[in-house]
Scaffold this active site. Sequence first.
Site, PDB file in Angstrom:
ATOM      1  N   GLY A  45       0.837  -1.186   0.000  1.00 28.21           N
ATOM      2  CA  GLY A  45       0.000   0.000   0.000  1.00 28.21           C
ATOM      3  C   GLY A  45       0.876   1.242   0.000  1.00 28.21           C
ATOM      4  O   GLY A  45       2.024   1.198   0.462  1.00 28.21           O
ATOM      5  N   GLN A  50       3.165   9.970   1.141  1.00 27.31           N
ATOM      6  CA  GLN A  50       4.448   9.264   1.146  1.00 27.31           C
ATOM      7  C   GLN A  50       5.271   9.527  -0.108  1.00 27.31           C
ATOM      8  O   GLN A  50       6.464   9.208  -0.142  1.00 27.31           O
ATOM      9  CB  GLN A  50       4.225   7.752   1.272  1.00 27.31           C
ATOM     10  CG  GLN A  50       3.637   7.332   2.607  1.00 27.31           C
ATOM     11  CD  GLN A  50       3.464   5.826   2.657  1.00 27.31           C
ATOM     12  OE1 GLN A  50       2.472   5.296   2.200  1.00 27.31           O
ATOM     13  NE2 GLN A  50       4.457   5.133   3.188  1.00 27.31           N
ATOM     14  N   CYS A 100       6.083  -0.122   7.139  1.00 31.05           N
ATOM     15  CA  CYS A 100       5.719   1.064   6.365  1.00 31.05           C
ATOM     16  C   CYS A 100       6.920   1.475   5.525  1.00 31.05           C
ATOM     17  O   CYS A 100       8.038   1.532   6.039  1.00 31.05           O
ATOM     18  CB  CYS A 100       5.331   2.183   7.329  1.00 31.05           C
ATOM     19  SG  CYS A 100       4.855   3.709   6.497  1.00 31.05           S
ATOM     20  N   LEU A 101       6.687   1.779   4.248  1.00 26.50           N
ATOM     21  CA  LEU A 101       7.802   2.158   3.374  1.00 26.50           C
ATOM     22  C   LEU A 101       8.464   3.450   3.835  1.00 26.50           C
ATOM     23  O   LEU A 101       9.632   3.685   3.531  1.00 26.50           O
ATOM     24  CB  LEU A 101       7.325   2.297   1.924  1.00 26.50           C
ATOM     25  CG  LEU A 101       6.813   0.993   1.273  1.00 26.50           C
ATOM     26  CD1 LEU A 101       6.320   1.272  -0.137  1.00 26.50           C
ATOM     27  CD2 LEU A 101       7.883  -0.084   1.276  1.00 26.50           C
ATOM     28  N   HIS A 142      -4.284   1.336   7.515  1.00 28.43           N
ATOM     29  CA  HIS A 142      -2.916   1.860   7.655  1.00 28.43           C
ATOM     30  C   HIS A 142      -2.724   3.080   6.734  1.00 28.43           C
ATOM     31  O   HIS A 142      -2.192   4.111   7.154  1.00 28.43           O
ATOM     32  CB  HIS A 142      -1.920   0.748   7.308  1.00 28.43           C
ATOM     33  CG  HIS A 142      -0.481   1.170   7.267  1.00 28.43           C
ATOM     34  ND1 HIS A 142       0.467   0.688   8.146  1.00 28.43           N
ATOM     35  CD2 HIS A 142       0.176   2.045   6.446  1.00 28.43           C
ATOM     36  CE1 HIS A 142       1.641   1.254   7.863  1.00 28.43           C
ATOM     37  NE2 HIS A 142       1.494   2.071   6.838  1.00 28.43           N
ATOM     38  N   GLU A 143      -3.175   2.927   5.480  1.00 30.85           N
ATOM     39  CA  GLU A 143      -2.963   4.007   4.506  1.00 30.85           C
ATOM     40  C   GLU A 143      -3.835   5.228   4.817  1.00 30.85           C
ATOM     41  O   GLU A 143      -3.404   6.372   4.614  1.00 30.85           O
ATOM     42  CB  GLU A 143      -3.227   3.508   3.083  1.00 30.85           C
ATOM     43  CG  GLU A 143      -2.372   2.325   2.634  1.00 30.85           C
ATOM     44  CD  GLU A 143      -0.880   2.531   2.827  1.00 30.85           C
ATOM     45  OE1 GLU A 143      -0.421   3.684   2.776  1.00 30.85           O
ATOM     46  OE2 GLU A 143      -0.172   1.524   3.044  1.00 30.85           O
ATOM     47  N   HIS A 146      -2.313   7.601   7.091  1.00 31.95           N
ATOM     48  CA  HIS A 146      -1.357   8.530   6.457  1.00 31.95           C
ATOM     49  C   HIS A 146      -2.046   9.805   5.963  1.00 31.95           C
ATOM     50  O   HIS A 146      -1.429  10.871   5.925  1.00 31.95           O
ATOM     51  CB  HIS A 146      -0.683   7.865   5.255  1.00 31.95           C
ATOM     52  CG  HIS A 146       0.472   6.971   5.604  1.00 31.95           C
ATOM     53  ND1 HIS A 146       1.587   7.401   6.283  1.00 31.95           N
ATOM     54  CD2 HIS A 146       0.686   5.653   5.353  1.00 31.95           C
ATOM     55  CE1 HIS A 146       2.443   6.401   6.432  1.00 31.95           C
ATOM     56  NE2 HIS A 146       1.920   5.317   5.874  1.00 31.95           N
TER      57      HIS A 146
END
Length: 188
Positions: A45, A50, A100-101, A142-143, A146
């Site tokens: 994701g 990000q 997480c990236l 999760h996304e 953000h």
Amino acid sequence: MILPIVGYGDPILRKEAQPITADYPDLKQLIDDMFETMYAADGVGLAAPQIDRSIQLVVIGFRPYDEATDSYGDEEERHVLINPEIIEEVGEKQYFNEGCLSIPDIHEDVLRPESIVLHWFDENFVEHNEKIDGMFARVAQHEIDHLHGKVFTDRLSPLRKTMIKRKLNDVASGKVHPKYRMKRQNKR
Ligand code: ZN
């Protein structure tokens, strides 16, 4: 085009992202670039903040796990979430190991509802209002965090937060080197 990924500590990850309309410039290209960036970094994701855009856009892609055969399907499940809104949390909360990236090398168990009722627009601006669960619901939550200036480590217990504090500081000061490209931290 693969875009550089913004790391923990960058102020854009703490901002409230703005909703978009169907005439957002080059939206299709942006969505393609986000998928390309996500896959290149082995993510499941990616939220627009990000990649340094403070807008309410998320891409999700994973191979669904099939309990019956205890294996991952060949078919990729893909979703684009525009202006997503969690309407209702459904069912029990469960722990699941997240990463997480934007926060390389940190993986922690995070407690979230197993299902949600989600309202969103897809890449064609078709409106959806559906109960979703499983991996889709987990990644979506999760996304969506953000988009509201939150990251998964915010949801850990005070003890776990203390234990990973140094690692988070390393990410914020650019001392991590994942195999994908990260945006250099601006001194804003
Ligand atoms: Zn993330």
